[in-house]
Design a protein around this motif. Structure first.
Motif, short mmCIF file in Angstrom:
data_model
loop_
_atom_site.label_atom_id
_atom_site.label_comp_id
_atom_site.label_asym_id
_atom_site.label_seq_id
_atom_site.Cartn_x
_atom_site.Cartn_y
_atom_site.Cartn_z
N GLU A 23 0.83 -1.20 0.00
CA GLU A 23 0.00 0.00 0.00
C GLU A 23 0.87 1.26 0.00
O GLU A 23 0.56 2.24 -0.69
N ASP A 24 1.96 1.23 0.76
CA ASP A 24 2.88 2.36 0.81
C ASP A 24 3.48 2.62 -0.57
O ASP A 24 3.51 3.76 -1.04
N ARG A 25 3.94 1.57 -1.21
CA ARG A 25 4.53 1.71 -2.56
C ARG A 25 3.49 2.23 -3.55
O ARG A 25 3.78 3.11 -4.37
N GLU A 26 2.27 1.70 -3.48
CA GLU A 26 1.21 2.12 -4.39
C GLU A 26 0.87 3.60 -4.19
O GLU A 26 0.67 4.34 -5.15
N MET A 27 0.83 4.05 -2.93
CA MET A 27 0.54 5.45 -2.64
C MET A 27 1.62 6.35 -3.26
O MET A 27 1.32 7.34 -3.91
N LYS A 28 2.89 5.98 -3.07
CA LYS A 28 3.99 6.77 -3.61
C LYS A 28 3.98 6.74 -5.15
O LYS A 28 4.23 7.76 -5.80
N LEU A 69 10.50 9.30 0.53
CA LEU A 69 11.48 8.40 -0.08
C LEU A 69 12.87 8.54 0.56
O LEU A 69 13.83 8.84 -0.11
N PRO A 70 13.00 8.28 1.85
CA PRO A 70 14.31 8.45 2.47
C PRO A 70 15.38 7.57 1.86
O PRO A 70 16.55 7.89 1.87
N GLU A 71 14.97 6.46 1.23
CA GLU A 71 15.96 5.58 0.60
C GLU A 71 16.60 6.25 -0.61
O GLU A 71 17.65 5.84 -1.09
N TYR A 72 16.01 7.35 -1.11
CA TYR A 72 16.55 8.05 -2.27
C TYR A 72 17.32 9.31 -1.89
O TYR A 72 17.83 9.99 -2.75
N TRP A 73 17.35 9.68 -0.61
CA TRP A 73 18.02 10.90 -0.21
C TRP A 73 19.53 10.82 -0.41
O TRP A 73 20.15 11.78 -0.78
N ALA A 74 20.10 9.69 -0.09
CA ALA A 74 21.55 9.53 -0.20
C ALA A 74 21.92 8.98 -1.57
O ALA A 74 21.13 8.30 -2.21
#
Length: 75
Positions: A23-28, A69-74
């Motif tokens: 659901e989180d992925r779909e929302m994003k 998307l904290p995984e994309y910050w770095a």
């Protein structure tokens, strides 16, 4: 003497639940498609490449999605 509330404070708050990973992925994904006309992965690549740096009109939408998307910050 202060009066005692009739029920606990948290009973007045709306009840919620955590999203599943799907659901989180779909929302994003929906946010990326609706606001930028691209997939979530395309959005992340564009963000990393600096493609939104000078786009003041979309700045708020970019920030909203990037914050999810904290995984994309770095790099």
């Amino acid at each position: 003497m202060p009066t005692k509330p009739s029920k606990p404070f948290d009973e007045d708050l709306p009840q919620g639940r955590l999203l599943t990973t799907e659901e989180d992925r779909e929302m994003k994904e929906n946010l990326a498609r609706r606001n930028f006309g691209m997939s979530l992965d395309e959005f992340a690549q564009a963000w990393k490449a600096g493609e939104f740096a000078g786009d003041k009109e979309k700045h708020g939408d970019v920030v909203v999605l990037v914050k999810t998307l904290p995984e994309y910050w770095a790099d």
